[in-house]
Design an enzyme around this catalytic site. Structure first.
Site, PDB file in Angstrom:
ATOM      1  N   SER A  32     -17.899  29.321   0.025  1.00  0.00           N
ATOM      2  CA  SER A  32     -17.140  28.254  -0.594  1.00  0.00           C
ATOM      3  C   SER A  32     -15.978  27.874   0.305  1.00  0.00           C
ATOM      4  O   SER A  32     -15.391  28.726   0.970  1.00  0.00           O
ATOM      5  CB  SER A  32     -16.671  28.755  -1.947  1.00  0.00           C
ATOM      6  OG  SER A  32     -15.342  28.504  -2.168  1.00  0.00           O
ATOM      7  N   HIS A  92     -14.614  19.732  -0.161  1.00  0.00           N
ATOM      8  CA  HIS A  92     -14.906  20.962  -0.901  1.00  0.00           C
ATOM      9  C   HIS A  92     -16.394  21.230  -0.808  1.00  0.00           C
ATOM     10  O   HIS A  92     -17.194  20.294  -0.849  1.00  0.00           O
ATOM     11  CB  HIS A  92     -14.485  20.785  -2.366  1.00  0.00           C
ATOM     12  CG  HIS A  92     -15.120  21.774  -3.299  1.00  0.00           C
ATOM     13  ND1 HIS A  92     -16.055  21.414  -4.245  1.00  0.00           N
ATOM     14  CD2 HIS A  92     -14.968  23.112  -3.420  1.00  0.00           C
ATOM     15  CE1 HIS A  92     -16.439  22.492  -4.911  1.00  0.00           C
ATOM     16  NE2 HIS A  92     -15.804  23.539  -4.430  1.00  0.00           N
ATOM     17  N   TYR A 149     -21.930  26.872  -1.948  1.00  0.00           N
ATOM     18  CA  TYR A 149     -23.353  27.153  -2.156  1.00  0.00           C
ATOM     19  C   TYR A 149     -23.502  28.615  -2.546  1.00  0.00           C
ATOM     20  O   TYR A 149     -22.822  29.470  -1.975  1.00  0.00           O
ATOM     21  CB  TYR A 149     -24.187  26.808  -0.910  1.00  0.00           C
ATOM     22  CG  TYR A 149     -24.295  25.308  -0.726  1.00  0.00           C
ATOM     23  CD1 TYR A 149     -25.104  24.542  -1.557  1.00  0.00           C
ATOM     24  CD2 TYR A 149     -23.530  24.656   0.246  1.00  0.00           C
ATOM     25  CE1 TYR A 149     -25.171  23.154  -1.426  1.00  0.00           C
ATOM     26  CE2 TYR A 149     -23.598  23.270   0.382  1.00  0.00           C
ATOM     27  CZ  TYR A 149     -24.415  22.532  -0.460  1.00  0.00           C
ATOM     28  OH  TYR A 149     -24.467  21.163  -0.342  1.00  0.00           O
ATOM     29  N   ARG A 150     -24.359  28.878  -3.530  1.00  0.00           N
ATOM     30  CA  ARG A 150     -24.453  30.221  -4.081  1.00  0.00           C
ATOM     31  C   ARG A 150     -25.885  30.546  -4.523  1.00  0.00           C
ATOM     32  O   ARG A 150     -26.658  29.656  -4.865  1.00  0.00           O
ATOM     33  CB  ARG A 150     -23.503  30.357  -5.268  1.00  0.00           C
ATOM     34  CG  ARG A 150     -23.723  29.282  -6.318  1.00  0.00           C
ATOM     35  CD  ARG A 150     -22.586  29.191  -7.325  1.00  0.00           C
ATOM     36  NE  ARG A 150     -22.858  28.173  -8.333  1.00  0.00           N
ATOM     37  CZ  ARG A 150     -22.460  26.900  -8.241  1.00  0.00           C
ATOM     38  NH1 ARG A 150     -21.752  26.486  -7.215  1.00  0.00           N
ATOM     39  NH2 ARG A 150     -22.753  26.042  -9.195  1.00  0.00           N
ATOM     40  N   GLY A 154      -5.676  39.772 -15.744  1.00  0.00           N
ATOM     41  CA  GLY A 154      -5.833  40.574 -14.540  1.00  0.00           C
ATOM     42  C   GLY A 154      -6.510  39.867 -13.380  1.00  0.00           C
ATOM     43  O   GLY A 154      -6.697  40.455 -12.324  1.00  0.00           O
ATOM     44  N   SER A 155      -6.847  38.587 -13.538  1.00  0.00           N
ATOM     45  CA  SER A 155      -7.529  37.911 -12.433  1.00  0.00           C
ATOM     46  C   SER A 155      -6.562  37.680 -11.271  1.00  0.00           C
ATOM     47  O   SER A 155      -5.351  37.681 -11.444  1.00  0.00           O
ATOM     48  CB  SER A 155      -8.102  36.585 -12.907  1.00  0.00           C
ATOM     49  OG  SER A 155      -7.069  35.724 -13.296  1.00  0.00           O
ATOM     50  N   GLU A 178      -3.840  34.048  -6.941  1.00  0.00           N
ATOM     51  CA  GLU A 178      -3.732  33.417  -5.626  1.00  0.00           C
ATOM     52  C   GLU A 178      -5.106  33.012  -5.101  1.00  0.00           C
ATOM     53  O   GLU A 178      -5.238  32.028  -4.384  1.00  0.00           O
ATOM     54  CB  GLU A 178      -3.050  34.355  -4.626  1.00  0.00           C
ATOM     55  CG  GLU A 178      -1.555  34.507  -4.854  1.00  0.00           C
ATOM     56  CD  GLU A 178      -0.794  33.191  -4.735  1.00  0.00           C
ATOM     57  OE1 GLU A 178      -1.015  32.446  -3.770  1.00  0.00           O
ATOM     58  OE2 GLU A 178       0.018  32.894  -5.633  1.00  0.00           O
ATOM     59  N   SER A 179      -6.107  33.799  -5.447  1.00  0.00           N
ATOM     60  CA  SER A 179      -7.466  33.466  -5.014  1.00  0.00           C
ATOM     61  C   SER A 179      -7.981  32.247  -5.754  1.00  0.00           C
ATOM     62  O   SER A 179      -8.569  31.343  -5.169  1.00  0.00           O
ATOM     63  CB  SER A 179      -8.398  34.639  -5.283  1.00  0.00           C
ATOM     64  OG  SER A 179      -7.922  35.783  -4.636  1.00  0.00           O
TER      65      SER A 179
END
Lengths: 424, 424
Positions: free
Chosen positions: A212, A226, A229-230, A382-383, A386-387
């Site tokens: 990503s 942007h 692909y997954r 808890g995520s 920043e990511s």
């Protein structure tokens, strides 16, 4: 077949149906970073697999590098969801886990066309990440900061971030690989789209891998892009693939619209799609326009591209879809590099920079208000914020009642965003 | 009693339970601006009730004034919800409506202590809006742009906005008054908190009035402040008040924490609360800390203040609560003016301005991700986005992995936001 007691924390996910990642997936894991295998370095210096050799640009070279030695797999939100907030330990099954088998395969025979799709996808996205980062570094002249991380349960990721570069105000190119277990409620939801899922088990092993990226260039004439692909699959306890599917897409968000850029971007993607199925580009272009929409303003986030999800064997066979995704991802550099090259050094006024800032505000609005993966991530205790928010631009502006002048280029962009066009 | 067929559009409102506005309210109206009575002018020049006299600063004086001749009652989100997106016409009941009765009362006897609470609240908030705007104009040196609007169904509002002033980067002070009808599902939801609501009718007349403001000063040493006080009531078809309640609060969001400011702000509010009930300040301070929280970051939006909702006759009688809300609103200028005066001209560095921008990013995150009124407004088709997002700062910044230096003032602020303090 061993009966497995999964130690899972379930999170309610009310609007995951159209989510960015696999549908209805309810498992959320804390990522516990593993000291070994985590390095911060510049991708142009060394390949991702090497360990810290003390070369310049490594380890302590970045003020924030130590902090990034954690999972930063966003904007690849779909995968992030499984891998951020759990404290469960590697599970001990009766036989070797999917992750262990894959590790063994890699060691003993390497990855070939006969390897499981998981390993082929992982290798493919990592190769492409290197290639994309190297190409972007050439254009920017400033190296990316790179962090790798391993998941104790299997998998890991490589996060490459460039902030306040010469060309890019903020750029992130990430890969993530996750081995985990899907809980029963998630399985039941996913069955709506993937009938191969066994509805009679408590949980199922799953695998997810993806690449990503989000690039926000500084020059207001250069568009934000942007891509994601997954690949996702579930397996039985013996490690045999059960259901699998692909998702992804790529879209362009200009502040100033150059028709030739829009045409080139869409054309490159369409060519990749057409090689596989003439219906793909029109279907996935429409899906993209519908998903990346700031509905509250009645305008698209950008001028689109393609977006798709849940492509499985009801669509085409696995080899065909993998080839399709490979071609889509391979089309990224040709779709974007010519555009950034011709826009990055264009002259611009203060007013044009300000318009870019207002458009960035709209990007923030989409990502914070409408993007379901972001919303879910931020609402998940808890995520790693920043990511999740790495996809946001460095700066943005909200000017009350700002309205483009009649007949201006700014007004024309807004017209196109309100009425998505066919570019090819 | 006439049987009323309400021509209402119902909107599903899944998370309205703890909403900013009255709970479970489902009616959303398009506001159709009425040409008469709409003016753009400077409040310091003329009282809101007068008509355009051609004085300087009026009518065409502002480039965006014509566009603001619409309802811009946000950040008073609670009220906005009722008044944005309907096309229903003024309803013809058997007797005069609540709005018509109130208009008659105003004309014939003016507003006294014996008038219905609706009229007293409306008069009170409008007086205070004038006073607050006048005071802020004195401090900024630049006039607010003022727009008034009428609702054909009864009610209207006054919106005062100052953008890129000398002291305030963005400031909005709005009042809204809305007469409408509550549909049955909304009545049933509201009954959880207000037993006086008749569950056996299809709809009920309601009234809502409130004042709301957000001020974002330019100087990073000067804190952002938000305030909102509102009154809500329902009536039977004869226009007799049925259920009623108050809600509101005020909170401070500094980028640099000066303890004396926090203490002064909280102390002023506490003094206003203590006059009425010693339990109010601690209860409503806690409620504020809980509501204005960026849960995804584990930090409060700011250093708090007070927040409350649904205060009705189970709390105190109407006169007592009105007196309480009056004292709270009257405490605003004394709570904030001394702070802005001592901070607005303080020297600051580029780095400090940047920190403010990062904190503004957090403000945006709260408003777009967590504030239920904003989310609801933006997800309501046809809502007036500029009004809803007027509460956002002019500019904001997202710097990947930014972290305050150890022992710095920035770090101290974050510590306090992570562990809300008692200030008095």
């Amino acid at each position: 077949m061993a009966s497995v007691q999964a130690s899972l924390r379930l999170i309610r996910l009310p609007f995951f149906r159209q989510n960015y990642g696999p549908r209805g997936l309810l498992r959320v894991d804390f990522f516990t970073p593993k000291p070994v295998g985590q390095t911060a370095r510049h991708m142009s210096d060394v390949p991702p697999k090497s360990t810290n050799s003390g070369r310049s640009g490594w380890g302590k070279s970045s003020v924030w590098a130590p902090k990034t030695r954690l999972f930063i797999g966003i904007p690849f939100i779909g995968l992030l969801i499984y891998s951020m907030v759990t404290d469960d330990k590697p599970e001990r099954l009766d036989g070797p886990s999917m992750a262990e088998k894959d590790a063994l395969t890699k060691r003993e025979s390497g990855i070939t066309d006969q390897s499981p799709m998981r390993l082929r996808m992982e290798e493919f996205i990592k190769q492409h990440q290197k290639q994309i980062v190297a190409e972007l570094e050439k254009i920017d002249g400033k190296p990316f900061h790179i962090d790798t991380w391993d998941r104790p349960q299997g998998g890991g990721g490589i996060s490459c971030v460039l902030q306040e570069g010469n060309v890019f105000e903020k750029a992130g190119v990430n890969t993530s690989v996750v081995y985990g277990r899907l809980p029963r409620p998630a399985i039941l939801k996913m069955r709506a789209d993937h009938k191969a899922l066994d509805p009679d088990v408590d949980s199922l092993p799953f695998f997810a891998a993806g690449l990503s990226l989000v690039l926000h260039p500084s020059n207001p004439m250069a568009p934000t892009v942007h891509l994601n692909y997954r690949y996702f699959e579930t397996a039985d306890e013996a490690g045999n693939t059960n259901a699998w599917w692909y998702g992804g897409g790529s879209d362009l968000t200009p502040s100033y619209l150059f028709d030739e850029d829009a045409i080139h971007f869409h054309n490159t993607i369409k060519t990749a799609c057409d090689k596989h199925d003439k219906s793909y580009y029109p279907r996935f272009k429409k899906w993209c326009d519908e998903y990346f929409s700031n509905k509250h303003r009645g305008e698209s986030r950008g001028i689109g591209g393609i977006f798709f999800d849940d492509l499985d064997n009801t669509e085409k066979d696995q080899e065909q879809l993998f080839a399709f995704v490979q071609d889509c991802l391979s089309a990224f550099l040709p779709s974007y590099i010519p555009i950034i090259k011709r826009r990055k050094d264009m002259p611009f006024t203060k007013k044009e920079k300000q318009w870019q800032q207002i458009r960035r505000g709209r990007y923030v609005e989409f990502n914070l208000v409408h993007d379901r993966g972001t919303a879910f991530g931020l609402n998940t205790p808890g995520s790693r914020v920043e990511s999740i928010l790495m996809s946001l631009p460095l700066t943005a502006r909200w000017q009350y009642m700002h309205s483009p002048e009649k007949g201006s280029r700014e007004e024309r962009l807004v017209d196109v965003l309100k009425n998505p066009r066919e570019w090819v």
